[in-house]
Enzyme design. Sequence first.
Site, short mmCIF file in Angstrom:
data_model
loop_
_atom_site.label_atom_id
_atom_site.label_comp_id
_atom_site.label_asym_id
_atom_site.label_seq_id
_atom_site.Cartn_x
_atom_site.Cartn_y
_atom_site.Cartn_z
N ASP A 1 -108.74 -18.77 -102.43
CA ASP A 1 -108.44 -17.35 -102.67
C ASP A 1 -107.65 -16.77 -101.50
O ASP A 1 -107.97 -15.70 -100.99
CB ASP A 1 -109.75 -16.58 -102.88
CG ASP A 1 -109.50 -15.17 -103.42
OD1 ASP A 1 -108.37 -14.91 -103.90
OD2 ASP A 1 -110.42 -14.34 -103.36
N VAL B 1 -120.75 -3.12 -96.42
CA VAL B 1 -120.11 -3.68 -95.23
C VAL B 1 -120.01 -2.55 -94.21
O VAL B 1 -119.50 -1.47 -94.52
CB VAL B 1 -118.71 -4.24 -95.54
CG1 VAL B 1 -118.10 -4.85 -94.29
CG2 VAL B 1 -118.78 -5.28 -96.65
#
Length: 718
Positions: free
Chosen positions: A481, A370
């Site tokens: 989540d 990322v």
Amino acid sequence: MQTQGEVCQPGFFKASPYSRYCSKCPPYSYTYDKGSALCQCLDNYFRRDNDPPSMACTRPPTAPQNVISNINNTSVILDWSPPADAGGRKDVMYLVVCKRCSVDLIECDECGSGVRYIPQETGLKNTSVMVVDLLAHTNYTFEIEAVNGVSELSPIPRQFVSVNVTTNQAAPSPISVVKKKKIAKNTISLTWEEPNRPNGIILEYEIKYFEKDQEISYTIIKSKETEIVVDGLKPTTVYIFQIRARTAAGYGGYSRKFEFETSPVSLPAGDQSQMPIIGVSVTVGMILVAVVSGLLLSGRRCGYSKAKQDPEEEKMHFHNGHIKLPGIRTYIDPHTYEDPSQAVHEFAKEIDASCITIERVIGAGEFGEVCSGRLKLPGKREFPVAIKTLKVGYTDKQRRDFLSEASIMGQFDHPNIIHLEGVVTKSKPVMIVTEYMENGSLDTFLKKNDGKFTVIQLVGMLRGIASGMRYLSDMGYVHRDLAARNILVNSNLVSKVSDFGLSRVLEDDPEAAYTTKGGKIPIRWTAPEAIAYRKFTSASDVWSYGIVMWEVMSYGERPYWEMTNQDVIKAVDEGYRLPTPMDCPVTLYQLMLDCWQKDRNSRPKFEEIVSILDKMIRNPCSLKMLVNASTRGSNLLVEHNTMGLGAYRSVGEWLESLKMGQYTENFNESGYTSLDVVTKVTLEDLKRIGVCLAGHQKKIMNSIQELRVQCVNSMMPV
């Protein structure tokens, strides 16, 4: 000091010749002359005309701090902290300046009188304001300045804190003008004007009508034009009409009720214009019809049925019931596409890799690195972005799973949902490009800023998260989540729900996820029915939201601390609920407990949660009452049997269970040699004992509150 008749020395003054003594110059003032009646202020310090000479000279305050914005369609709530330096005065107030800006934020103009401020724009004594009547899909900059009694005396440029926001799509305003065009024995022809504030492209209009005093039996027609002919009516009968418009954001409110009566006989076409106007608008409120009950009378049809209207119009009949109409966007699962790449290209924009500059690696995911970087699209300014990359050597399944997150994210458009800029699929590496969130994940951000925010600011963060979840729930999307680690925070302290990759590894910590036949579940955040039966619904997301509330109010504390996943499952099933974080308002903790109801149907909906938090923000007094030991004892359900007084044989064993054994000697030397005595320890006592780290203090105090609750529960009659 010198007596009356004597001359004051430099550095002293006598405001009145009748004063007996000279006085020393107050702070930030001076006099170099003898016999002074007044001390002069130092540079950049000032005294108002009505300030007494004995008062210290003061200066304007510094800028407010930590501004947080919460956007709700075309309104925004702004919260901030007081300035670090009030300038030595107590008369600090705030003013808000609103500017409407271009897309690149370079050109900005004052918002003008069309914008409203609640409670007001200037002279604010509280550190929050609601700004309403903004335009949809528009960039705004808000400047918040702190002023005091001497601000107007200072030549120094004003100091303010600013925040940039973009409003999202809002439903259109109600239609205000409805006119009859033609009236006959069995038909009424109507025309109307567009809403004053369409807030987007009008997709269609919905016309609701019924016989007067027969509102429980009504008909709905849809039209894409601003006129309609309604037929099949009874002669000499009064009908009530209401009309509302729909954009991509949904339906606006209904117009007020308009009353029209059919004629007793059919009139020639040439005489229609001579008919007297008999439509009269009434202002009685509309009665809400109950949700689908299945009790539709056999004389009425349910569902779409083509009437004699224009092909663009559709009619539905209702009786004592309600049908959810199409128009609100609904989430589409990308896995239902035979070709997953079709979903990606339908919901995500393809970006040329040459437009992206990768600057540095900021993290790692299941599929690759990322990074942060810059995106420069043709004709637009360059701006920062986050870039997820797919590592080399991927399989077709990994590529599909990686891009499925973009297919999901690309369907969402909300200020509290992470925004997808686009994807790179036609070159390598394959990339997902999103907006860049400067402050990273919420749990890490809170840990770094432990204790730095006011309760109202924390509630503002929670309100933003709840608003994003309300949007997802309305679209029919279940997150599964929701946790503070999956909330991202930008430079304006706006919290946004993220992480829609359902197949990824949840956390590096093996204790964070519990593997079942259906996949991994984040136990500490998951509702009991989702763990036991994989029943994931919006209600299970509400349970997770309650855990996020607890994380926020405890500044990123780990839910259930060092308990194992199996212990958490057992404890929750037996009725244990997380105790209140330190300094948590009663109203917030009660909302957490409501989110943790075992019966999922008893939990509040996200729409209700947003409404509750809005009321708290508008009424900060509701947040002043903190949870104490007795209220915790009455609210907390039966606790897991491994956490009470009886579970520990000594203070040392208790501290070891918290992994704080290094403080055993400190407790013993300070006289806290039994758990009974430990329950009386306060935060100040902890500091005297030698527990100096804020994180350690919080952890120990939470456990002490647990012990107190155990004592309270043990004394309660069975």
